[in-house]
Design an enzyme around this catalytic site. Structure first.
Site, PDB file in Angstrom:
ATOM      1  N   LYS A  27     142.430  85.960 106.271  1.00 14.31           N
ATOM      2  CA  LYS A  27     143.268  84.785 106.481  1.00 14.31           C
ATOM      3  C   LYS A  27     142.990  84.094 107.814  1.00 14.31           C
ATOM      4  O   LYS A  27     143.439  82.996 108.040  1.00 14.31           O
ATOM      5  CB  LYS A  27     144.742  85.122 106.309  1.00 14.31           C
ATOM      6  N   ARG A  28     142.247  84.738 108.673  1.00 18.83           N
ATOM      7  CA  ARG A  28     141.894  84.056 109.926  1.00 18.83           C
ATOM      8  C   ARG A  28     140.887  82.942 109.677  1.00 18.83           C
ATOM      9  O   ARG A  28     140.819  81.983 110.420  1.00 18.83           O
ATOM     10  CB  ARG A  28     141.303  85.051 110.925  1.00 18.83           C
TER      11      ARG A  28
END
Ligand code: GLU
Length: 484
Positions: A253-254
């Protein structure tokens, strides 16, 4: 025997795009072969599992059309399908293994294991249990466990040099002895580990094909050993290549939004997402690019899945979604809009917040724009309020990043009171004035310094939009430079 596949998610967060990807291939094989597709909830980690996460998984997979024949919510002949309701079954199976001499009680304390790890690290040895309790005489082990001495149950891995296990896509995989230590099957509180619960359930639920992500490959020798120890027939194993970010690292998700809720809220169509995830497998004949789930199932062959690390590229997905969108008849498109952002349900949540603040219907569109947009512009006025007095943009960006990762991401019940509590807890921990946090978040999430009540507004906007706009604010602040 009919083909039976399963998706076995752990309900520990937002529904993940990787879950949909793996579910899709399991679904396709079962449907193609006229078999069954199961959903099993793997909630053995009681600390991290959450019923809200489970619900979101159900909803997201249903939204995609990947329906299951057996599962916690629909029942079935091999239930219960939630592992937390099966603990007695695992305990009995662990005992059976001890009786067979294939597992043993281990009384080593956490301190001893920590010291062992430290020593192994220092000597640069492979980390893992050294087998001390494996050597205990059965009678002594029996006596100590009967006396109530805390212990775990460990699987006795075979002493053989290596283990060779077939994988449908990868052929024979060789695991060296050093890669296989004696794993815990039952923890000291009597709870099972993933390995035990997963194998026992796959067997009892008559799973014929275990199709899962590559990250579980290292667990394979333990699972195979469990099948051997129980004298059970093994399923076919098939480890799918992981979805990757553009830089080839594991999707995270980064770098990319990974929550299925994000794609849903951002107005992607389920058929486009399914189409895109299916493309990642590279199994369609003639390089066909656009197809329906039914077409995919009809042409599906597990063996053809390509092993190259598929790159999940949101821009390509957007492009594909656009193709689906432009093919729709306007009334169909209208129905989609009405089932979604223009649904009565959503409008009736937005209107009470806006009603007090407008005088005409036209005002609704001018004022309420941020309830419908994806990202929002920050004009000069907004920028002035984004950074509290006495703070720098860089500091504010950092604070928002921490807020996002530590407070917003883990929040699974997205409602007003919980959001307020999360923001207040953040302010307290970060040493920020609560009112400064509220203003920064308000501006970041709406583009405005004046809005309807903040927590209600954030609740209606939804977690995905709030996350997205906080990320947008972080980028904007970083671009503004340290001292601007
Ligand atoms: N609970 C595991 C997961 O979350 C299941 C892995 C498997 O399919 O064996 O992915």
């Amino acid at each position: 025997m009919s083909v039976r596949t399963r998706i076995a998610p752990s309900p520990t967060g937002d529904p993940h795009v990787g879950t949909a990807y793996v579910a899709l291939f399991n679904y396709a094989l079962a449907r193609k072969q006229g078999g069954q597709f199961l959903l099993r909830i793997e909630d053995t980690d009681r600390q991290r599992s959450h019923p809200a996460s489970e619900q979101m998984i159900f909803e997201a997979l249903r939204w995609l059309g990947l329906t299951w024949d057996e599962g916690p919510d629909v029942g079935g002949p091999y239930g219960p399908y939630r592992q937390s309701e099966r603990f007695e079954i695992y305990r009995q199976h662990a005992e059976e293994l001890v009786r067979r001499g294939a597992a043993y009680p281990c009384f080593c304390t956490p301190e001893r294991l920590e010291a062992l790890r430290a020593e192994q690290r220092e000597k640069k040895l492979a980390l893992g249990y050294d087998g001390r309790c494996r050597a205990l005489a059965a009678a002594e082990a029996q006596r100590r466990s009967a006396a109530g001495e805390p212990h775990v149950v460990r699987l006795a891995m075979p002493a053989e040099e290596a283990m060779v296990v077939p994988d449908l896509l990868r052929g024979d995989i060789r695991f060296e002895r050093s890669q296989m230590d004696d794993q815990v099957l039952l923890k000291s509180d009597g709870f099972p580990t993933y390995h035990l619960a997963n194998v026992v359930d796959d067997h009892l639920m008559r799973i014929t094909h275990v199709i899962r992500a590559e990250e579980w490959l290292s667990s394979l020798p333990k699972h195979v050993q469990l099948y051997r120890a129980f004298d059970w027939e093994m399923p076919v194993f098939c480890h799918l290549p992981l979805l990757r970010n553009a830089d080839k690292s594991k999707i995270s998700k980064r770098k990319n939004p990974v929550s299925l809720n994000h794609y849903r809220r951002a107005g992607f169509f389920p058929e486009a997402l399914v189409n895109y995830l299916a493309l990642m497998g590279g199994v369609m004949a003639n390089d066909q690019e656009q197809f329906t789930l039914e077409e995919f199932v009809a042409g599906f062959s597990l063996e053809r899945i390509s092993l190259g690390g598929p790159v999940f590229d949101p821009q390509k997905l957007t492009w594909l979604n656009g193709k689906h969108l432009r093919k729709m008849e306007p009334p169909v498109l209208l129905a989609r809009l009405r089932s979604y952002l223009l649904s009565d349900d959503y409008m009736l949540r937005v209107l009470p917040l806006v009603q007090e603040r407008i005088d005409t219907l036209e005002g609704f569109f001018e004022y309420g724009h941020f309830f419908f947009a994806g990202e929002v512009p920050y004009d000069a006025g907004a920028m002035k309020h984004l950074v509290p007095k006495g703070r720098t943009p860089a500091e504010t960006a950092k604070a928002l990043q921490i807020l996002l990762e530590e407070r917003i991401d883990p929040l699974l019940e997205w409602e007003s009171a919980a959001i307020e509590a999360a923001l207040r807890a953040f302010a307290e921990a970060a040493g920020w004035e609560a009112k400064d946090v509220f203003m920064t978040v308000r501006v970041a999430a709406t583009g405005r310094a004046a809005t309807p009540p903040l927590f209600d507004t954030l609740a209606v906007l939804g977690k995905e939009v709030v996350r997205r706009r906080l990320r947008q604010a972080i980028q904007t602040l970083k671009a503004a430079g340290p001292a601007a």
